[in-house]
Design an enzyme around this catalytic site. Structure first.
Site, PDB file in Angstrom:
ATOM      1  N   ASP A  75      -4.665 -13.587   7.498  1.00 33.21           N
ATOM      2  CA  ASP A  75      -3.258 -13.411   7.146  1.00 33.21           C
ATOM      3  C   ASP A  75      -2.313 -14.176   8.057  1.00 33.21           C
ATOM      4  O   ASP A  75      -2.709 -14.694   9.105  1.00 33.21           O
ATOM      5  CB  ASP A  75      -2.900 -11.912   7.121  1.00 33.21           C
ATOM      6  CG  ASP A  75      -3.529 -11.130   8.263  1.00 33.21           C
ATOM      7  OD1 ASP A  75      -3.902 -11.758   9.261  1.00 33.21           O
ATOM      8  OD2 ASP A  75      -3.650  -9.907   8.150  1.00 33.21           O
ATOM      9  N   ASN A 144      -2.538   2.747   8.979  1.00 34.72           N
ATOM     10  CA  ASN A 144      -2.375   3.224   7.596  1.00 34.72           C
ATOM     11  C   ASN A 144      -3.556   2.816   6.709  1.00 34.72           C
ATOM     12  O   ASN A 144      -3.489   2.936   5.490  1.00 34.72           O
ATOM     13  CB  ASN A 144      -1.065   2.697   6.999  1.00 34.72           C
ATOM     14  CG  ASN A 144      -1.043   1.172   6.885  1.00 34.72           C
ATOM     15  OD1 ASN A 144      -2.021   0.509   7.219  1.00 34.72           O
ATOM     16  ND2 ASN A 144       0.057   0.628   6.406  1.00 34.72           N
ATOM     17  N   HIS A 146      -4.813  -0.266   6.370  1.00 37.36           N
ATOM     18  CA  HIS A 146      -4.803  -1.611   5.780  1.00 37.36           C
ATOM     19  C   HIS A 146      -5.900  -2.491   6.373  1.00 37.36           C
ATOM     20  O   HIS A 146      -6.340  -2.281   7.501  1.00 37.36           O
ATOM     21  CB  HIS A 146      -3.416  -2.276   5.869  1.00 37.36           C
ATOM     22  CG  HIS A 146      -2.988  -2.748   7.220  1.00 37.36           C
ATOM     23  ND1 HIS A 146      -1.662  -2.773   7.607  1.00 37.36           N
ATOM     24  CD2 HIS A 146      -3.673  -3.253   8.277  1.00 37.36           C
ATOM     25  CE1 HIS A 146      -1.572  -3.266   8.826  1.00 37.36           C
ATOM     26  NE2 HIS A 146      -2.776  -3.576   9.255  1.00 37.36           N
ATOM     27  N   GLU A 151      -1.765  -3.638   2.154  1.00 37.44           N
ATOM     28  CA  GLU A 151      -1.144  -2.364   2.476  1.00 37.44           C
ATOM     29  C   GLU A 151      -1.502  -1.307   1.419  1.00 37.44           C
ATOM     30  O   GLU A 151      -1.906  -1.671   0.297  1.00 37.44           O
ATOM     31  CB  GLU A 151       0.381  -2.531   2.506  1.00 37.44           C
ATOM     32  CG  GLU A 151       0.882  -3.504   3.560  1.00 37.44           C
ATOM     33  CD  GLU A 151       0.893  -2.910   4.975  1.00 37.44           C
ATOM     34  OE1 GLU A 151      -0.029  -2.157   5.333  1.00 37.44           O
ATOM     35  OE2 GLU A 151       1.828  -3.228   5.720  1.00 37.44           O
TER      36      GLU A 151
HETATM   37  C1  F6R Z   1      -4.548  -8.996  11.467  1.00 37.48           C
HETATM   38  C2  F6R Z   1      -5.041  -8.033  10.491  1.00 37.48           C
HETATM   39  C3  F6R Z   1      -4.639  -6.605  10.569  1.00 37.48           C
HETATM   40  C4  F6R Z   1      -5.032  -5.968  11.910  1.00 37.48           C
HETATM   41  C5  F6R Z   1      -4.577  -4.519  11.971  1.00 37.48           C
HETATM   42  C6  F6R Z   1      -4.877  -3.888  13.303  1.00 37.48           C
HETATM   43  O1  F6R Z   1      -5.035 -10.288  11.170  1.00 37.48           O
HETATM   44  O2  F6R Z   1      -5.758  -8.412   9.616  1.00 37.48           O
HETATM   45  O3  F6R Z   1      -5.238  -5.897   9.523  1.00 37.48           O
HETATM   46  O4  F6R Z   1      -6.409  -6.054  12.068  1.00 37.48           O
HETATM   47  O5  F6R Z   1      -3.197  -4.449  11.736  1.00 37.48           O
HETATM   48  O6  F6R Z   1      -4.108  -4.490  14.289  1.00 37.48           O
HETATM   49  P1  F6R Z   1      -4.395  -4.229  15.831  1.00 37.48           P
HETATM   50  O7  F6R Z   1      -5.712  -4.848  16.119  1.00 37.48           O
HETATM   51  O8  F6R Z   1      -3.276  -4.969  16.547  1.00 37.48           O
HETATM   52  O9  F6R Z   1      -4.379  -2.769  16.035  1.00 37.48           O
END
Ligand code: F6R
Length: 249
Positions: A75, A144, A146, A151
């Protein structure tokens, strides 16, 4: 380290963040040893930082060679320039790409600036397909539920698409910005469909704030309201989670 199976998922329970990072780096190293030209699906955020450090160390010690590896990131914020310090393109350079030998034309990240979002999303999907889809996908998980920036929603998205970031995600990611108002409100994300096409998936999680999402992903129903729950349907999914993230299982 303890390995258990739950709902079709292999769960490797480790002590802490360091152990999670080391174990994840070993799996990536093994993947690249078995297939030199592996397609790696990569994530950003706090979770994989330690894994990237371990991989950079392995590269410096000649334990792994990324010369033929192809990388696809999950992403990118939208709109954002790849030069912006908050972009995931910048994150990847800082945390991984500048430390290893993945060739520049083998580094793929959704284009955060292309005004023709539809066309750039389709181009990303085509590039992924042309590369033969992901061999090993590394995932983190949002509080959440994701994965990538898919989302909670009423349906699972198939391909790369533009997402309105959820309030919870904006709050969670505010820690990387000076002020919450600076967090972009949208992002481009690989779809759940593309993620599920990966031959192997390794999801990493560390810390108490991930425990509820991990419980719901492993033990709850498969629902787009908790996107990670679809991973119960994948044929080769491994979770590497520390004691705190596993505490609700
Ligand atoms: C980022 C991504 C997100 C993160 C998730 C957890 O490329 O794909 O799904 O893996 O938001 O983020 P952290 O690791 O910062 O808790």
């Amino acid at each position: 380290m303890k390995t258990i199976d739950m709902n079709n998922m292999k769960i490797i329970k480790v002590k802490n963040y360091e152990e999670m990072s080391q174990k994840a780096a070993k799996l990536v190293e093994a993947q690249v040893l078995v297939k030199r030209n592996s397609v790696l699906g990569l994530a950003t955020g706090s979770t994989p930082e330690g894994m990237y450090q371990e991989l950079a160390k392995k590269y410096r010690n000649d334990e792994v060679d990324f010369k033929d590896v192809v990388a696809f990131n999950l992403d990118e914020y939208y709109p954002i320039s790849a030069d912006n310090d908050q972009s995931y393109a910048h994150y990847m350079r800082e945390h991984f790409f500048q430390h290893v030998n993945i060739q520049e034309n083998n580094r793929n990240i959704p284009d955060g600036l292309n005004k023709d979002v539809q066309a750039s999303c389709r181009a990303y999907d085509r590039a992924l397909e042309a590369a033969g889809n992901v061999d090993l996908q590394i995932l983190g998980i949002g509080t959440n539920g994701h994965i990538g920036f898919n989302e909670p929603d009423e349906h699972f998205a198939v391909g790369t698409h533009l997402v309105d970031l959820n309030e919870k995600t904006i709050q969670d990611n505010a820690r990387f910005f000076e002020h919450i108002d600076e967090v972009p409100k949208q992002a481009l994300s690989m779809g759940v469909g593309s993620i599920m096409h990966a031959k192997k998936i390794v999801l990493l999680a560390s810390g108490k704030n991930k425990a509820e999402a991990i419980r719901a992903m492993v033990k709850g129903p498969v629902t787009p309201e908790l996107p990670a729950s679809i991973l119960q349907m994948h044929q080769d999914i491994t979770l590497i989670i520390d004691e705190e993230a596993a505490s609700e299982l």
